[in-house]
Design an enzyme around this catalytic site. Structure first.
Site, PDB file in Angstrom:
ATOM      1  N   HIS A  11     158.723  98.267 -17.961  1.00  0.00           N
ATOM      2  CA  HIS A  11     157.366  97.962 -18.373  1.00  0.00           C
ATOM      3  C   HIS A  11     156.523  97.465 -17.195  1.00  0.00           C
ATOM      4  CE1 HIS A  11     154.035  96.921 -20.701  1.00  0.00           C
ATOM      5  NE2 HIS A  11     154.531  96.034 -21.511  1.00  0.00           N
ATOM      6  N   CYS A  12     157.137  97.296 -16.007  1.00  0.00           N
ATOM      7  CA  CYS A  12     156.395  96.644 -14.918  1.00  0.00           C
ATOM      8  C   CYS A  12     156.084  97.567 -13.747  1.00  0.00           C
ATOM      9  CB  CYS A  12     157.181  95.432 -14.423  1.00  0.00           C
ATOM     10  SG  CYS A  12     157.382  94.170 -15.679  1.00  0.00           S
ATOM     11  N   ILE A  13     157.128  97.936 -12.997  1.00  0.00           N
ATOM     12  CA  ILE A  13     156.893  98.596 -11.704  1.00  0.00           C
ATOM     13  C   ILE A  13     156.137  99.931 -11.841  1.00  0.00           C
ATOM     14  CG2 ILE A  13     157.989  99.228  -9.503  1.00  0.00           C
ATOM     15  CD1 ILE A  13     158.563  96.375 -10.220  1.00  0.00           C
TER      16      ILE A  13
END
Ligand SMILES: NC(=O)c1ccc[n+]([C@@H]2O[C@H](COP(=O)([O-])OP(=O)(O)OC[C@H]3O[C@@H](n4cnc5c(N)ncnc54)[C@H](O)[C@@H]3O)[C@@H](O)[C@H]2O)c1
Length: 433
Positions: free
Chosen positions: A270-272
């Site tokens: 969900h981030c990078i």
């Protein structure tokens, strides 16, 4: 906060919010978890869990400290502090989708009260707290409360504090990860530092929410760009006949100036893959192009296609075409030992193989089935490893530690290893890429 009388509400009982709720419960705070998903609320109130690494016993333990879940925003009125951990995805045009954040603020604004602390933890671009959260809170509360700007105690205390969790990483205890806090006013920052100080050993206070927002993005862009760098160098090394993993292992013996990043089949989570684009979108407002982010995005997005090419080449060496071959993808999760498949490169690789005519299957101990997501529609169930010998190729996309890689290699006709999971295993049937 010190006497643990403060009541804490956490909005969004997902991968970030639920563990945070448990941490505060362990510290004897009475925590209420808010979520729009009634099923999650019910599971938690029944003492159950829907995240593999969180055991039902941990929920039951928290319940003893007063933890409960609700979908009723009216209960926000009883909270002294509210922490928002809702999703911040991209829309189909890779633009920030802040609808969860703004929806949450609109839902809770009618119930806020004087002196309440409201913290946003969702990752987002610099300016979100001041430009979106503050106006919605100020216009949406019936008491006409304003956000406190100085050290005064009156008004609403609004803070941004990024989440820094690294799921599956057992090397750093959660409370040893320093917590960055940036408040709209000094009183809010002070309150947030007091609250988080109960569960984190070190609080890093910065001068504004925008600095805290940008800090999180810098951390993730740094990872994204460095992963792209090794992904590109891996492709060069393959042409040169040099093992990139051996190079990285040697380079990381340097005691300064180098941090190891590892190549792989593409970004996930969900981030990078998402957060950097929050910044590149915002940068356009300032007539600025974030070229490193765009280049890294291009390289990383291309990795599943590279895996597809390598699979074709491996099959070709066995006198087979992708079209008509039986291919097993090992690992659906976006990284090892977790039960999260958001943005996982496995999903793209499965779809690409299928589009090229392969008869695809997957194995992942964390997922009994996979259905339809935002970007995929697979509708498949887990294939047991006992059937591995039936496949023309096995593509290792997620290197779960439960897998016995020696046995996998021994039983497979061809292994495409995108994670260096078969390091040290000798076989002519391994293609490392
Ligand atoms: N997962 C990670 O490892 C990680 C790490 C650092 C930061 N973050 C950031 O934290 C934020 C949350 O991520 P996550 O992984 O916990 O997401 P998640 O999807 O696991 O959880 C979000 C939860 O919010 C709930 N929700 C959605 N809208 C809501 C609303 N209006 N009111 C109440 N609940 C609502 C959803 O039902 C879901 O349970 C994101 O901004 C993400 O970028 C995530």
């Amino acid at each position: 906060m010190e006497s643990r009388q403060a009541r804490i509400g956490i909005v969004g009982m997902g991968y970030v919010g639920l563990p945070l709720a448990l941490l505060f419960s362990e510290e004897r705070f009475r925590v209420t978890g808010f979520d729009v998903d009634q099923k999650k609320v019910q599971t938690l109130n029944d003492g159950g869990s829907y995240i593999v690494r969180i055991l039902p016993e941990a929920i039951q333990q928290a319940q003893k400290a007063g933890f409960r879940a609700t979908a009723d925003y009216a209960e926000i009125a009883q909270m002294d502090a509210v922490i928002i951990c809702v999703p911040t995805p991209l829309n189909e045009y890779s633009e920030p989708d802040l609808s969860y954040v703004s929806g949450t603020i609109r839902s809770l604004a009618p119930y806020v009260h004087e002196g309440q602390l409201i913290v946003l933890e969702s990752t987002t671009y610099p300016g979100t707290t001041e430009e979106i959260m503050v106006p919605l809170l100020e216009s949406g509360n019936p008491l006409g409360l304003k956000v406190a700007r100085g050290a005064e105690e009156s008004g609403l205390h609004v803070v941004f504090s990024p989440e820094r969790e690294d799921p599956g990483n057992e090397t750093v205890a959660r409370h040893d990860i320093p917590k960055v806090v940036g408040g709209c006013g000094a009183a809010g920052a002070y309150l947030a530092a007091a609250m988080y100080g109960a569960i984190f050993r070190r609080i890093v206070r910065v001068s504004s929410p925008a600095v805290a927002e940008m800090t999180k993005l810098l951390e993730n862009i740094y990872r994204c760009v460095n992963i792209a760098l090794v992904n590109e160098l891996k492709q060069l090394c393959m042409r040169m006949g040099v093992d990139i993993h051996e190079v990285i292992d040697a380079a990381k013996t340097k005691p300064f100036g180098f941090q190891a990043f590892y190549p792989g089949p593409g970004l996930g989570g969900h981030c990078i893959p998402i957060d950097p684009f929050y910044l590149s979108w915002k940068a356009k407002q300032f007539d600025f192009r974030t070229r490193f982010i765009e280049l890294a995005g291009e390289v990383n997005t291309g990795m599943p296609y590279f895996v597809l090419e390598q699979s074709a080449s491996g099959l070709n060496d066995h006198r087979k075409s992708i079209n008509g071959s039986k291919v097993l993808v090992l690992g659906l999760a976006y990284k090892r030992d977790i039960d999260d498949l958001r943005e996982s490169p496995s999903l793209t690789i499965l779809e690409l193989l299928r589009k090229r005519g392969a008869d695809v299957a997957y194995n992942d101990p964390y997922f009994a089935s996979v259905g339809r997501g935002r970007h995929y529609d697979l509708d498949m169930t887990n294939t047991p490893l006992s059937k591995i010998g039936e496949f023309d190729a096995v593509v290792i996309v997620t290197d779960h530690s439960d897998y016995d890689y020696k046995a996998i290699v021994a039983q497979s006709k061809l292994v495409i290893d995108t994670r260096n999971a078969t390091k040290g295993i000798e076989s002519p049937n391994i293609l490392r890429c």
